[in-house]
Design an enzyme around this catalytic site. Structure first.
Site, short mmCIF file in Angstrom:
data_model
loop_
_atom_site.label_atom_id
_atom_site.label_comp_id
_atom_site.label_asym_id
_atom_site.label_seq_id
_atom_site.Cartn_x
_atom_site.Cartn_y
_atom_site.Cartn_z
N SER A 146 78.21 26.53 19.79
CA SER A 146 79.03 26.38 18.57
C SER A 146 78.50 27.33 17.51
O SER A 146 77.30 27.64 17.48
CB SER A 146 78.91 24.94 18.06
OG SER A 146 79.30 24.85 16.71
N TYR A 201 74.09 17.67 15.83
CA TYR A 201 74.92 18.57 16.64
C TYR A 201 74.47 20.03 16.51
O TYR A 201 74.30 20.73 17.51
CB TYR A 201 76.37 18.41 16.19
CG TYR A 201 77.38 19.23 16.95
CD1 TYR A 201 77.82 18.82 18.22
CD2 TYR A 201 77.91 20.40 16.42
CE1 TYR A 201 78.77 19.56 18.91
CE2 TYR A 201 78.86 21.14 17.11
CZ TYR A 201 79.28 20.72 18.35
OH TYR A 201 80.22 21.46 19.04
N1 LIG Z 1 86.26 21.29 18.87
C1 LIG Z 1 85.51 22.10 18.14
O1 LIG Z 1 85.79 22.36 16.96
C2 LIG Z 1 84.29 22.72 18.75
C3 LIG Z 1 83.58 23.65 17.96
C4 LIG Z 1 82.45 24.24 18.48
C5 LIG Z 1 82.03 23.92 19.75
N2 LIG Z 1 82.72 23.02 20.49
C6 LIG Z 1 82.21 22.73 21.82
O2 LIG Z 1 83.24 22.93 22.79
C7 LIG Z 1 83.01 22.05 23.90
C8 LIG Z 1 84.27 21.27 24.16
O3 LIG Z 1 84.54 20.48 23.02
P1 LIG Z 1 85.98 19.88 22.69
O4 LIG Z 1 86.17 20.03 21.25
O5 LIG Z 1 86.96 20.41 23.64
O6 LIG Z 1 85.67 18.34 22.93
P2 LIG Z 1 86.36 17.20 23.79
O7 LIG Z 1 87.83 17.36 23.80
O8 LIG Z 1 85.76 15.94 23.28
O9 LIG Z 1 85.83 17.49 25.27
C9 LIG Z 1 84.54 17.16 25.67
C10 LIG Z 1 84.49 17.23 27.18
O10 LIG Z 1 83.19 16.87 27.61
C11 LIG Z 1 83.30 15.89 28.65
N3 LIG Z 1 82.13 15.03 28.67
C12 LIG Z 1 81.61 14.33 27.63
N4 LIG Z 1 80.56 13.60 28.06
C13 LIG Z 1 80.43 13.84 29.39
C14 LIG Z 1 79.55 13.38 30.39
N5 LIG Z 1 78.57 12.53 30.11
N6 LIG Z 1 79.71 13.83 31.66
C15 LIG Z 1 80.70 14.70 31.96
N7 LIG Z 1 81.56 15.19 31.06
C16 LIG Z 1 81.43 14.75 29.79
C17 LIG Z 1 84.56 15.12 28.28
O11 LIG Z 1 85.10 14.48 29.42
P3 LIG Z 1 84.96 12.93 29.80
O12 LIG Z 1 85.01 12.14 28.53
O13 LIG Z 1 86.12 12.71 30.71
O14 LIG Z 1 83.65 12.82 30.52
C18 LIG Z 1 85.47 16.27 27.84
O15 LIG Z 1 86.05 16.88 28.98
C19 LIG Z 1 81.81 21.20 23.51
O16 LIG Z 1 80.64 21.77 24.03
C20 LIG Z 1 81.79 21.29 22.00
O17 LIG Z 1 80.52 21.03 21.47
C21 LIG Z 1 83.83 22.41 20.02
#
Ligand SMILES: NC(=O)c1ccc[n+]([C@@H]2O[C@H](COP(=O)([O-])OP(=O)(O)OC[C@H]3O[C@@H](n4cnc5c(N)ncnc54)[C@H](OP(=O)(O)O)[C@@H]3O)[C@@H](O)[C@H]2O)c1
Length: 259
Positions: free
Chosen positions: A146, A159
């Site tokens: 991030s 985070y």
């Molecule tokens: N959204 C943003 O603004 C943003 C910004 C910077 C970075 N990011 C990064 O981008 C990535 C994706 O984030 P997102 O925003 O798309 O979030 P999200 O929609 O909440 O997706 C998170 C994913 O991680 C999986 N996950 C969580 N815990 C898990 C576990 N114990 N085992 C296996 N899978 C697990 C979830 O699937 P299940 O619940 O089905 O397990 C889901 O597929 C993350 O690394 C996040 O930190 C996001």
């Protein structure tokens, strides 16, 4: 022309990709983008039904549901992925959690869970994936961190620190693995509208859709970048702020975040 840090991926057809964290948000959008480009994709996360919904209609999609915090589950998940794909050209690891926290409200259980999922699980994955890719003599590893890794930000107390760890980790991985023929990508997204950011009650500058994020990631792969950051404007500003002298940085951050 300056040579890209990784070999650009121009053609995805038949590329074998393992996408961990594919059941929602950025991971789900990236899975669909890769599948539409002809890649063979194994989708992983805990929610098997959700993965099936995303994979439906794509003959080259397979699902391997597992919990990345379970160390024992990784070797089996790798084995199942290899059964489906026969080898791995790229693994994308994006499973994470986000607990917005101030320094006066630290919940140790949240700290432990965040570091275990966001950081330790990367090492769990790497411990099985790196030997596999070295044996293959090819393939790449992409970690989703991030732009909050760049500098301390309000509410990113836990985070931001986990993602800063990944920024450091990815550099070591690139240093060690690139000379051995492997690709390493560090993906640093800004704000993306996903279930993760639904908890944010503040205005998110440069907010993108998951589809825009997936497109930015594909462009990064296609350009052979090491760090894939987006949206470029906001990410570059934050990166610049992170590098100015401390006094100026804190003043700018107070002004920007109004905190
Ligand atoms: N959204 C943003 O603004 C943003 C910004 C910077 C970075 N990011 C990064 O981008 C990535 C994706 O984030 P997102 O925003 O798309 O979030 P999200 O929609 O909440 O997706 C998170 C994913 O991680 C999986 N996950 C969580 N815990 C898990 C576990 N114990 N085992 C296996 N899978 C697990 C979830 O699937 P299940 O619940 O089905 O397990 C889901 O597929 C993350 O690394 C996040 O930190 C996001």
């Amino acid at each position: 022309m300056i040579r890209p840090l990784n070999t650009p991926i121009a053609d995805w057809s038949g590329k074998r990709v393992w996408l961990v964290g594919a059941s929602s948000g950025i991971g789900a959008a990236l899975a669909l983008r890769l599948l539409a480009s002809g890649a063979h994709v194994v989708l992983s996360a805990r929610r098997a039904e959700q993965l099936q919904v995303i994979a439906a209609g794509y003959p080259h999609a397979r699902c391997v549901a597992f919990d990345v915090t379970d160390s024992q589950a990784w070797p089996l998940a790798l084995h199942q992925t290899l059964e489906h794909l026969g080898g791995i050209d790229l693994v994308v690891m994006g499973a994470a959690r986000y607990d917005p926290t101030h320094s006066w409200e630290i919940d140790l259980a949240q700290v432990e869970k965040s570091f275990d999922l966001n950081v330790v699980s990367m090492y769990r994955g790497l411990s099985v994936i790196v030997p596999q890719l070295l044996t293959q003599g090819s393939g790449g590893i992409a970690m989703i961190a991030s732009i909050s890794a760049y500098t301390g930000l309000p509410r990113a107390l836990i985070y931001g620190a986990t993602k800063a760890a990944l920024n450091n980790l990815a550099q070591t991985l690139y240093f060690e693995l690139a000379p051995r023929g492997l690709a390493v990508y560090l993906i640093n997204p800004g704000f993306v509208k996903t279930p993760m950011t639904a908890v944010n009650d503040f205005e998110m500058p440069g907010l993108m859709t998951p589809e825009q994020a997936a497109q930015a990631i594909m462009t990064g792969f296609e350009k052979g970048r090491f760090e894939i950051r987006f949206p470029r404007g906001f990410a570059n500003v934050l990166r610049w702020i992170a590098r100015v002298p401390d006094r100026l940085r804190f003043a700018l951050l107070h002004r920007l975040t109004k905190m």
